[in-house]
Write a protein that holds these residues in place. Structure first.
Motif, PDB file in Angstrom:
ATOM      1  N   ARG A   1      -2.144  53.739  34.130  1.00 26.53           N
ATOM      2  CA  ARG A   1      -1.800  52.775  33.513  1.00 26.53           C
ATOM      3  C   ARG A   1      -0.678  51.808  34.069  1.00 26.53           C
ATOM      4  O   ARG A   1      -0.733  50.576  34.106  1.00 26.53           O
ATOM      5  CB  ARG A   1      -1.682  52.966  31.983  1.00 26.53           C
ATOM      6  CG  ARG A   1      -1.831  52.036  30.917  1.00 26.53           C
ATOM      7  CD  ARG A   1      -1.892  52.441  29.563  1.00 26.53           C
ATOM      8  NE  ARG A   1      -0.936  53.266  29.043  1.00 26.53           N
ATOM      9  CZ  ARG A   1      -1.209  54.715  28.446  1.00 26.53           C
ATOM     10  NH1 ARG A   1      -2.180  55.142  29.006  1.00 26.53           N
ATOM     11  NH2 ARG A   1       0.040  55.259  28.400  1.00 26.53           N
ATOM     12  N   TRP A   2       0.313  52.406  34.520  1.00 27.07           N
ATOM     13  CA  TRP A   2       1.557  51.818  35.144  1.00 27.07           C
ATOM     14  C   TRP A   2       1.144  51.304  36.354  1.00 27.07           C
ATOM     15  O   TRP A   2       1.444  49.939  36.668  1.00 27.07           O
ATOM     16  CB  TRP A   2       2.768  52.850  35.222  1.00 27.07           C
ATOM     17  CG  TRP A   2       3.738  52.541  35.997  1.00 27.07           C
ATOM     18  CD1 TRP A   2       5.007  51.686  35.418  1.00 27.07           C
ATOM     19  CD2 TRP A   2       4.042  52.469  37.433  1.00 27.07           C
ATOM     20  NE1 TRP A   2       5.634  51.229  36.379  1.00 27.07           N
ATOM     21  CE2 TRP A   2       5.242  51.485  37.815  1.00 27.07           C
ATOM     22  CE3 TRP A   2       3.041  52.882  38.527  1.00 27.07           C
ATOM     23  CZ2 TRP A   2       5.782  51.396  38.942  1.00 27.07           C
ATOM     24  CZ3 TRP A   2       3.823  52.648  39.842  1.00 27.07           C
ATOM     25  CH2 TRP A   2       4.977  51.983  40.054  1.00 27.07           C
TER      26      TRP A   2
ATOM     27  N   ARG B   1      -1.049  58.199  32.023  1.00 31.67           N
ATOM     28  CA  ARG B   1       0.135  57.109  31.978  1.00 31.67           C
ATOM     29  C   ARG B   1       0.527  56.521  33.195  1.00 31.67           C
ATOM     30  O   ARG B   1       0.658  55.241  33.459  1.00 31.67           O
ATOM     31  CB  ARG B   1       1.251  57.932  31.314  1.00 31.67           C
ATOM     32  CG  ARG B   1       2.431  57.274  31.286  1.00 31.67           C
ATOM     33  CD  ARG B   1       2.629  56.106  30.462  1.00 31.67           C
ATOM     34  NE  ARG B   1       2.633  56.517  29.064  1.00 31.67           N
ATOM     35  CZ  ARG B   1       3.456  56.792  28.438  1.00 31.67           C
ATOM     36  NH1 ARG B   1       4.795  56.660  28.735  1.00 31.67           N
ATOM     37  NH2 ARG B   1       3.398  57.235  27.196  1.00 31.67           N
ATOM     38  N   PHE B   2       0.332  57.289  34.402  1.00 32.66           N
ATOM     39  CA  PHE B   2       0.771  56.775  35.657  1.00 32.66           C
ATOM     40  C   PHE B   2      -0.330  55.656  36.288  1.00 32.66           C
ATOM     41  O   PHE B   2       0.085  54.723  36.582  1.00 32.66           O
ATOM     42  CB  PHE B   2       0.952  57.797  36.766  1.00 32.66           C
ATOM     43  CG  PHE B   2       1.366  57.257  38.102  1.00 32.66           C
ATOM     44  CD1 PHE B   2       2.527  57.260  38.536  1.00 32.66           C
ATOM     45  CD2 PHE B   2       0.465  57.029  39.133  1.00 32.66           C
ATOM     46  CE1 PHE B   2       3.042  56.618  39.709  1.00 32.66           C
ATOM     47  CE2 PHE B   2       0.668  56.493  40.197  1.00 32.66           C
ATOM     48  CZ  PHE B   2       2.092  56.064  40.730  1.00 32.66           C
TER      49      PHE B   2
ATOM     50  N   ASN C   1       1.264  47.207  37.509  1.00 35.33           N
ATOM     51  CA  ASN C   1       2.119  46.912  38.643  1.00 35.33           C
ATOM     52  C   ASN C   1       1.517  47.218  40.124  1.00 35.33           C
ATOM     53  O   ASN C   1       1.684  47.984  40.818  1.00 35.33           O
ATOM     54  CB  ASN C   1       3.511  47.684  38.662  1.00 35.33           C
ATOM     55  CG  ASN C   1       4.079  47.545  37.143  1.00 35.33           C
ATOM     56  OD1 ASN C   1       5.139  46.945  37.268  1.00 35.33           O
ATOM     57  ND2 ASN C   1       3.871  48.864  36.166  1.00 35.33           N
TER      58      ASN C   1
ATOM     59  N   THR D   1      -3.190  60.869  40.705  1.00 35.16           N
ATOM     60  CA  THR D   1      -2.546  59.590  40.816  1.00 35.16           C
ATOM     61  C   THR D   1      -2.146  58.843  42.081  1.00 35.16           C
ATOM     62  O   THR D   1      -2.854  57.958  42.219  1.00 35.16           O
ATOM     63  CB  THR D   1      -0.942  59.867  40.173  1.00 35.16           C
ATOM     64  OG1 THR D   1      -0.287  60.938  40.984  1.00 35.16           O
ATOM     65  CG2 THR D   1      -0.936  60.476  38.704  1.00 35.16           C
TER      66      THR D   1
ATOM     67  N   THR E   1       8.612  56.406  39.311  1.00 36.84           N
ATOM     68  CA  THR E   1       7.873  56.371  38.151  1.00 36.84           C
ATOM     69  C   THR E   1       7.139  57.819  38.059  1.00 36.84           C
ATOM     70  O   THR E   1       6.984  58.592  37.026  1.00 36.84           O
ATOM     71  CB  THR E   1       6.755  55.481  38.073  1.00 36.84           C
ATOM     72  OG1 THR E   1       7.337  54.226  37.999  1.00 36.84           O
ATOM     73  CG2 THR E   1       6.059  55.552  36.789  1.00 36.84           C
TER      74      THR E   1
END
Length: 903
Positions: A695-696, A692-693, A700, A739, A711
């Protein structure tokens, strides 16, 4: 009378006078201390060397502080065979090395397998070593503050046992009676109680145990800690009554990871520890969750060792105690019921299964006695009219007459509803008088696997609503029902795991029904049908499909594991599992466990997952085809059984001849195992949180460090990654590595990987992570962004907006990184909080305390935090000490400079 630091411990005669030509004297003939210290370094060093003697076959070191405290010199100490004594003193201490692992000091044997000389200072200043050893206390009459030094280093000597019992005097008895009325005991009072507790007179020893129990109420945490230690030591007393009384006190006062060890020690010494009085007394007390689980673990350990003499009887006594406790404590009923049911199902020995069955019946009867009798008539407080169960129940039209009669008959004659609501609502109690007429609505949910399931919705006068499911037996034999109920109990509450099925309520055989918790939610096949109505939704589901499959397969594996790996779900299809539709939700549940079969092999189970689950869904929804490889069933197995055992099971699969015929299984399972061996297993929550991170971050690319940290923190919390730390101590470090440090510079990446490996192998404790990162960082030159995230990895309490940086501090000739955190005061000025990095800074802090009229005494084991203004002024600080064994820190005092108070 001189203070200890003013006393002469040793002296030396030098071969010349102090000489002004050598810079040792001033023009006024006063001494230049620094020059003298430098010129006579060798002489001074010999004066501060510890005195080491050979006594009774042991090397014994006597530190200088002992001589200072006693007002004697090293020349006053004499050795005579096995005895150490001082000139002009009657005090003598016998020391004898018994073996490589044991040494006798006075009347006590200590475990000591170190090759280093024995430090007499530790024996005299660590209470756990000298309490109860009258020879040590008499040998060195120290001041109270000298008998309890705080140490950060772990001791390598431990009390083992006393050679002979202590004979208490009348004065001892009077002293203990007085202590029972005192609220301010000191260490010497503890010493007296410790001696009497070693008495062969059971009555006197029990009085000492009562005294130690009273001391547990003291305000001094050191007194409480040492009292607990002495109570544990009472397991060595020859009298059963003394052992039982000490255990009764410890069972409710002991806390922490040592609780299970305490229970084991007392049971080893006294297998019949749980007599009627002990069971009755402890059943009236309240145990916390961890304490109960310690009894679970100990009982399981005992029946697993059934071949050893007496272990079956010990396990049986523990089951009896747990049943009695559960009958007295309704809030613990579900957990205890699940544990005892598990024993009845999975224990290898018939006697244990039989004892568990009896304990289960006693527990159930006791709980239902506590529930009380059923009200058959209630009075409406508004109208004054009487009403019955027939008046509050309403049925949906599709419910047949037979079902209506059986359901209504159970409501009229059993506390079925009250029991279910209490268990599923975690404590609510509902009687007939609490329900409005028409307040119970019963609806048919479906009929399958030989039973019909009904939803019962209850509304009360206080507008609360409760739901439960009632299973009505149609075609199942009584033994089939009993077996299913037992597995429902085990799968609902199992060793602290989340429920795998709806929680079980109660079984009412006279009416052929049982209750379960009602939880709404679509099965996976229904959810997919709903999603597939719009093709774009199914495309979005592609991202979630790996998580959904992983969660579902893990539920099937979990059932196999909870049954002692004897049974598996016969048809692991998508209609039999409810799976969360978001990857941050973790709990999948099985709809039914009625269809079960005997387990044959892991290979066969994995093939069943492929045929009945993965292939079925891919055939119905071709857009999902090819996304799931054999790595996912492998991961589901490791998710449940753990990395080490899971790897061993998968190695068995690779060695199984049957796996050779299954396409791609061996290749993909081997690749999965290679990855796990190299980097460790990534549990599901951690895997999808990192995904998920990333993808964020891809969406961005220009995000600031502050946005990234915000985040990161939100995802860490949302996915509940903190809960992984017990089984995966590397979880937090691994999350950062996957991450924000996924593209870290080579040396930083390698250093973090090494730290993660050490955490995973438990060579590095989680609370040592910050020190390991500080050491890593001290050897690297890093970008500001890397430093920013390393700070947050080291110190989880840091907020994203907090300004923090590392500084280098000198320690022992080397460099160590220290964290500095920047804050803003009420006037908008910046200040920094960090550890003191020099002796001068510690001296300034000490002067602040003195100026505030706070009497403090800094010791070498203290650590110091200081607040420093933007201009370098010392604003205030505190000092604390760390207890490494208890993993706690004790803060003594805080001081703020007058100039900065209120800011």
């Amino acid at each position: 009378f001189l203070s200890p630091f003013e006393r002469i411990v040793d002296f030396a005669v030098i071969d010349r006078d102090f000489d002004d030509s050598k810079g040792e004297l001033t023009p006024k003939n006063t001494f230049r201390r620094k020059t003298i210290e430098r010129n006579f370094t060798d002489v001074i060093r010999t004066l501060y060397q510890r005195t080491t003697l050979s006594v009774g076959g042991a090397e014994v070191t006597v530190p200088n502080w002992v001589f200072q405290a006693l007002g004697v010199t090293a020349q006053d100490l004499r050795v005579e065979g096995d005895t150490l004594n001082f000139i002009d003193s009657d005090a003598a201490l016998e020391i004898h090395r018994i073996s490589d692992r044991a040494i006798r000091i006075g009347p006590v044997i200590y475990q000591y397998n170190s090759k280093k000389p024995l430090n007499l200072g530790s024996l005299l200043s660590v209470p756990r070593l000298w309490l109860g050893n009258e020879a040590l206390v008499a040998f060195a009459p120290l001041e109270p503050e000298q008998r309890s030094f705080k140490r950060r280093r772990r001791l390598d000597i431990f009390w083992d046992k006393r050679l002979d019992s202590y004979t208490p005097s009348d004065h001892d008895h009077q002293h203990l009676e007085a202590l029972l009325r005192s609220n301010t005991p000191d260490l010497m009072d503890l010493h007296r109680a410790a001696l009497v507790a070693e008495s062969s007179n059971a009555t006197e020893a029990v009085t000492a145990i009562r005294t130690l129990e009273h001391m547990l109420e003291a305000s001094d945490p050191d007194i409480v800690e040492e009292s607990l230690r002495l109570l544990r030591r009472a397991s060595q007393n020859p009298a059963k009554s003394v052992i039982r009384r000490a255990f009764q006190v410890l069972a409710t006062h002991e806390r922490g990871p040592g609780y299970r060890e305490m229970v084991r020690r007392f049971l080893d010494v006294l297998p019949d520890l749980f007599d009627g009085d002990t069971i009755g007394l402890l059943a009236e007390r309240t145990l916390n969750r961890d304490q109960l689980h310690a009894f679970f673990a100990e009982a399981e350990s005992r029946w697993a060792s059934f071949e050893e003499p007496g272990q079956i009887e010990v396990a049986g006594s523990l089951l009896t105690f747990l049943a009695e406790y559960g009958a007295h404590h309704p809030t613990s009923y579900r957990r205890i019921r699940a544990f005892i049911t598990g024993a009845a199902l999975t224990a290898a020995e018939d006697d244990i299964r039989s004892a568990a069955g009896e304990a289960l019946e006693y527990l159930r009867t006791g709980f239902r006695t506590w529930l009380g009798s059923l009200s058959r008539i209630a009075v409406d407080p508004e109208t004054g009219f009487e009403y019955r169960w027939d008046d509050v129940v309403e049925f949906a039209d599709d419910i047949d007459e037979d079902a209506r009669d059986r359901l209504l008959g159970a409501l009229r004659s059993t506390p079925m509803l009250r029991e279910g609501i209490f268990l599923f609502s975690r404590g609510a109690s509902v009687n007939l008088s609490d329900i409005l007429p028409g307040g119970v609505w019963i609806r048919h949910l479906g009929t399958d696997h030989g039973k019909s399931v009904y939803r019962v919705a209850v509304k009360t006068r206080s507008r609360d609503q409760y739901d439960l499911a009632v299973n009505l037996n149609r075609d199942l034999e009584s033994f089939q029902v009993a077996e299913e109920i037992d597995w429902l109990v085990v799968c609902g509450s199992f060793r602290g795991r989340v429920p795998l099925v709806e929680e079980f309520g109660g079984w009412w055989p006279d009416h052929g029904l049982w209750t379960e918790e009602f939880i709404g939610g679509d099965t996976l096949n229904r959810a997919l049908k709903r999603i597939a109505r719009k093709p774009e939704n199914l495309d979005q589901f592609r991202n979630l499909w790996p998580h959904t499959a992983w969660a579902a397969l893990a539920a099937f594996v979990d059932f196999w594991d909870r049954t002692g790996r004897r049974l598996e779900i016969a048809d692991p299809n998508p209609a039999n599992v409810v799976v969360p539709m978001h990857d941050y939700q973790t709990d999948a549940r099985l709809v039914s466990i009625t269809s079960r079969r005997a387990f044959s092999s892991v290979t066969s189970m994995m093939l069943g997952f492929k045929n009945a689950f993965i292939d079925v869904i891919e055939q119905q929804y071709p857009r999902l085809e090819g996304m799931i490889t054999w790595a996912l069933p492998c991961a589901a197995i490791l998710e449940i059984v753990g990395e080490r055992e899971g790897v061993a099971l998968l190695e068995e699969v690779l060695a199984d001849p049957a796996s050779e015929a299954i396409p791609d299984l061996r290749t993909q399972a081997s690749e999965f195992l290679a990855s796990v061996r190299h980097r460790g297993f990534l549990p599901r929550r951690l895997f999808f949180a990192a995904k998920r991170f990333r993808r964020w971050a891809a969406l961005n690319p220009d995000a600031t460090s502050l946005a990234g940290a915000t985040t990161l923190q939100e995802i860490y919390t949302t996915y509940g990654l903190q809960a992984l730390s017990e089984n995966y101590p590397e979880a937090r470090a691994r999350f950062f590595r996957e991450t924000v440090f996924s593209d870290a510079p080579l040396h930083l990446a390698e250093g973090l990987d090494q730290i993660i490996t050490r955490l995973r192998q438990r060579d590095l404790e989680s609370d040592e992570l910050s020190a390991a990162i500080a050491d890593l960082r001290a050897h690297l030159s890093l970008e500001k962004n890397d430093d920013y995230f390393l700070a947050r990895l080291s110190y989880p309490h840091l907020r994203p907006e907090d300004e923090a940086l590392f500084v280098a501090a000198s320690t022992g000739g080397g460099q160590q990184s220290e964290m500095v955190v920047t804050y803003e005061d009420h006037e908008g000025d910046l200040f920094r909080i960090r550890h003191a990095i020099s002796a001068k800074e510690i001296g300034r802090l000490h002067r602040l305390f003195l100026a505030a009229k706070l009497s403090v005494q800094f010791r070498r084991e203290h650590r110091f935090l200081v607040a420093v203004s933007d201009r370098g002024q010392l604003m205030g600080g505190l000092f604390y000490e760390v207890n490494t064994e208890a993993r706690t820190a004790h803060m003594d005092k805080v001081v703020i400079s007058d100039h900065f108070q209120g800011r």
